[in-house]
Scaffold this motif. Structure first.
Motif, PDB file in Angstrom:
ATOM      1  N   PHE A 225       0.825  -1.203   0.000  1.00 60.27           N
ATOM      2  CA  PHE A 225       0.000   0.000   0.000  1.00 60.27           C
ATOM      3  C   PHE A 225       0.859   1.253   0.000  1.00 60.27           C
ATOM      4  CE2 PHE A 225       0.804  -0.985   4.446  1.00 60.27           C
ATOM      5  CZ  PHE A 225       0.966   0.248   5.064  1.00 60.27           C
TER       6      PHE A 225
ATOM      7  N   ILE B  27       0.890   5.593   1.347  1.00 61.48           N
ATOM      8  CA  ILE B  27       0.288   6.627   2.190  1.00 61.48           C
ATOM      9  C   ILE B  27       0.380   7.931   1.410  1.00 61.48           C
ATOM     10  CG2 ILE B  27       0.551   8.038   4.257  1.00 61.48           C
ATOM     11  CD1 ILE B  27       1.422   5.592   5.766  1.00 61.48           C
TER      12      ILE B  27
ATOM     13  N   ARG C 199      -2.807  11.931   6.582  1.00 62.39           N
ATOM     14  CA  ARG C 199      -2.144  10.816   5.922  1.00 62.39           C
ATOM     15  C   ARG C 199      -3.153   9.686   5.720  1.00 62.39           C
ATOM     16  NH1 ARG C 199       0.773   8.429   9.021  1.00 62.39           N
ATOM     17  NH2 ARG C 199       2.636   7.797   7.871  1.00 62.39           N
TER      18      ARG C 199
ATOM     19  N   PRO D  12      -3.766   5.799   4.255  1.00 62.78           N
ATOM     20  CA  PRO D  12      -3.213   4.570   3.680  1.00 62.78           C
ATOM     21  C   PRO D  12      -4.198   3.951   2.685  1.00 62.78           C
ATOM     22  CG  PRO D  12      -4.063   4.128   5.879  1.00 62.78           C
ATOM     23  CD  PRO D  12      -4.313   5.586   5.606  1.00 62.78           C
TER      24      PRO D  12
ATOM     25  N   THR E  61      -4.458   0.807  -0.446  1.00 65.79           N
ATOM     26  CA  THR E  61      -3.818  -0.331  -1.088  1.00 65.79           C
ATOM     27  C   THR E  61      -3.601  -0.068  -2.574  1.00 65.79           C
ATOM     28  OG1 THR E  61      -4.978  -1.766   0.466  1.00 65.79           O
ATOM     29  CG2 THR E  61      -3.927  -2.829  -1.403  1.00 65.79           C
TER      30      THR E  61
ATOM     31  N   GLY F  41       5.612   5.035  -0.532  1.00 67.01           N
ATOM     32  CA  GLY F  41       5.473   3.585  -0.621  1.00 67.01           C
ATOM     33  C   GLY F  41       6.621   2.993  -1.404  1.00 67.01           C
TER      34      GLY F  41
ATOM     35  N   ASN G 105      -6.311  -4.552   5.402  1.00 67.88           N
ATOM     36  CA  ASN G 105      -6.093  -3.131   5.102  1.00 67.88           C
ATOM     37  C   ASN G 105      -7.228  -2.225   5.572  1.00 67.88           C
ATOM     38  OD1 ASN G 105      -8.010  -3.010   2.638  1.00 67.88           O
ATOM     39  ND2 ASN G 105      -6.579  -4.589   2.019  1.00 67.88           N
TER      40      ASN G 105
ATOM     41  N   MET H 245      -6.402  -0.244   8.892  1.00 69.46           N
ATOM     42  CA  MET H 245      -5.207   0.585   9.028  1.00 69.46           C
ATOM     43  C   MET H 245      -5.571   2.067   9.113  1.00 69.46           C
ATOM     44  SD  MET H 245      -2.331  -1.168   6.550  1.00 69.46           S
ATOM     45  CE  MET H 245      -3.174  -0.694   5.038  1.00 69.46           C
TER      46      MET H 245
ATOM     47  N   GLY I 250      -0.551   3.553   9.416  1.00 69.20           N
ATOM     48  CA  GLY I 250       0.220   2.917   8.357  1.00 69.20           C
ATOM     49  C   GLY I 250       1.668   2.639   8.695  1.00 69.20           C
ATOM     50  N   THR I 251       2.099   2.956   9.926  1.00 72.51           N
ATOM     51  CA  THR I 251       3.499   2.728  10.306  1.00 72.51           C
ATOM     52  C   THR I 251       3.641   1.860  11.553  1.00 72.51           C
ATOM     53  OG1 THR I 251       3.620   4.702  11.710  1.00 72.51           O
ATOM     54  CG2 THR I 251       4.130   4.978   9.373  1.00 72.51           C
TER      55      THR I 251
ATOM     56  N   CYS J  82      -0.418  -3.037   9.358  1.00 72.40           N
ATOM     57  CA  CYS J  82       0.357  -2.191   8.457  1.00 72.40           C
ATOM     58  C   CYS J  82       1.812  -2.620   8.299  1.00 72.40           C
ATOM     59  CB  CYS J  82       0.286  -0.735   8.907  1.00 72.40           C
ATOM     60  SG  CYS J  82       0.912  -0.458  10.566  1.00 72.40           S
TER      61      CYS J  82
END
Length: 282
Positions: A33, A35, A44, A46, A48, A87, A212, A215, A218-219, A237
């Motif tokens: 994915f 961001i 931000r 996220p 896919t 990404g 997904n 999420m 994302g980190t 994620c």
């Protein structure tokens, strides 16, 4: 900046966007994915990767317009630019050496499922897909799946396209018919993925799911995508987003998702009111 090469409206709430992102397109694999951010003060998001073109150096995303940030994203058109497009993130899908895979997509789940089944078909695996939606307009990318899937089954809640019923009904029919299915890949809303596992688990069919939808950051820092897999804590994620569905504790996951439902509704309503007020200021 990352230029929007193409934008397409797929239905009343879902849009497709192709973005020029050479570094991402060069390295990404199915299941990963990105961001993105719209504007310097943007949230931000996220999303896919739905498809990628290494020659055009582009990434295709599909998003549902549900809140402030996706509404801002929807305002962009071909020629406009995104502030950030980071990404590829997450772990690539582990493609298993099997003879027959059936994909089950619910709603925008068609987007992350597409590159996975496409990659499997390219390796010689027989792939079929079951695409579900509330009504005809919410059945996404059926024609694109037909390019490499042996069978494309369409299920709608109201029967406006394909057969009437849920995707799990068709999956159960295939199993009951004696169809040899080595693996199922289910991507869509969490309740749908849980329902698919409810069909495949008694038959001991390997089932992969993509988490997904849960999420946020994302980190791995926010912890919102925490999930129990085989009794161990994982984060969608960074450890996923793909997991063995037979090992996911869906009951715990869905209970956590409901914990702040009332508060989320209140925040959403207040945010919309604020946006409306700000929109009226000259």
């Amino acid at each position: 900046m990352y230029k929007v090469l193409k934008k397409e409206k797929l239905n009343d709430v879902v849009e497709l966007m192709e973005v020029y992102a050479p570094y991402v397109a060069r390295k990404c694999e199915p299941g990963q994915f990105v961001i993105l951010r719209v504007g310097e003060d943007g949230e931000r998001i996220p999303l896919t990767i739905a498809d990628y073109d290494r020659e055009r150096e582009s990434i295709t995303i599909i998003y549902q317009i549900v809140g402030y940030s996706t509404k801002e994203l929807s305002k962009l058109n071909a020629g406009d630019e995104l502030t950030d497009f980071v990404g590829p993130l997450g772990m690539p899908t582990e493609l298993h050496e099997v003879n027959h895979v059936v994909g089950v997509a619910g709603g925008v789940g068609s987007a992350p499922l597409y590159p996975q089944l496409k990659a499997l078909a390219a390796r010689g695996t027989k792939v079929d897909v079951i695409i579900g939606g509330r009504e005809a307009q919410y059945v996404l990318w059926a024609n694109k799946f037909k390019e490499f899937c042996e069978n494309v089954y369409i299920m709608t809640d109201d029967g406006s396209l394909g057969e009437k019923g849920f995707g799990t009904v068709k999956l159960q029919e295939l199993i009951d018919s004696g169809e040899i299915i080595d693996e199922v890949i289910a991507i869509g809303p969490v309740p749908m993925m849980k329902a698919v596992v409810g069909v495949t688990k008694p038959c001991h069919i390997k089932t992969m799911v993509s988490l997904n939808p849960i999420m946020i950051d994302g980190t791995g820092m926010c912890g919102c995508c925490r999930v129990s897999v085989d009794g161990k804590i994982k984060f969608a994620c960074v450890d996923g987003p793909d997991f063995d569905g037979l090992q996911v504790d869906f009951d715990e996951l869905m209970a956590r998702q409901r914990m702040f439902k009332e508060e989320e509704h209140t925040v959403s309503v207040n945010a919309n009111r604020m946006c409306n007020l700000m929109g009226g200021v000259k």
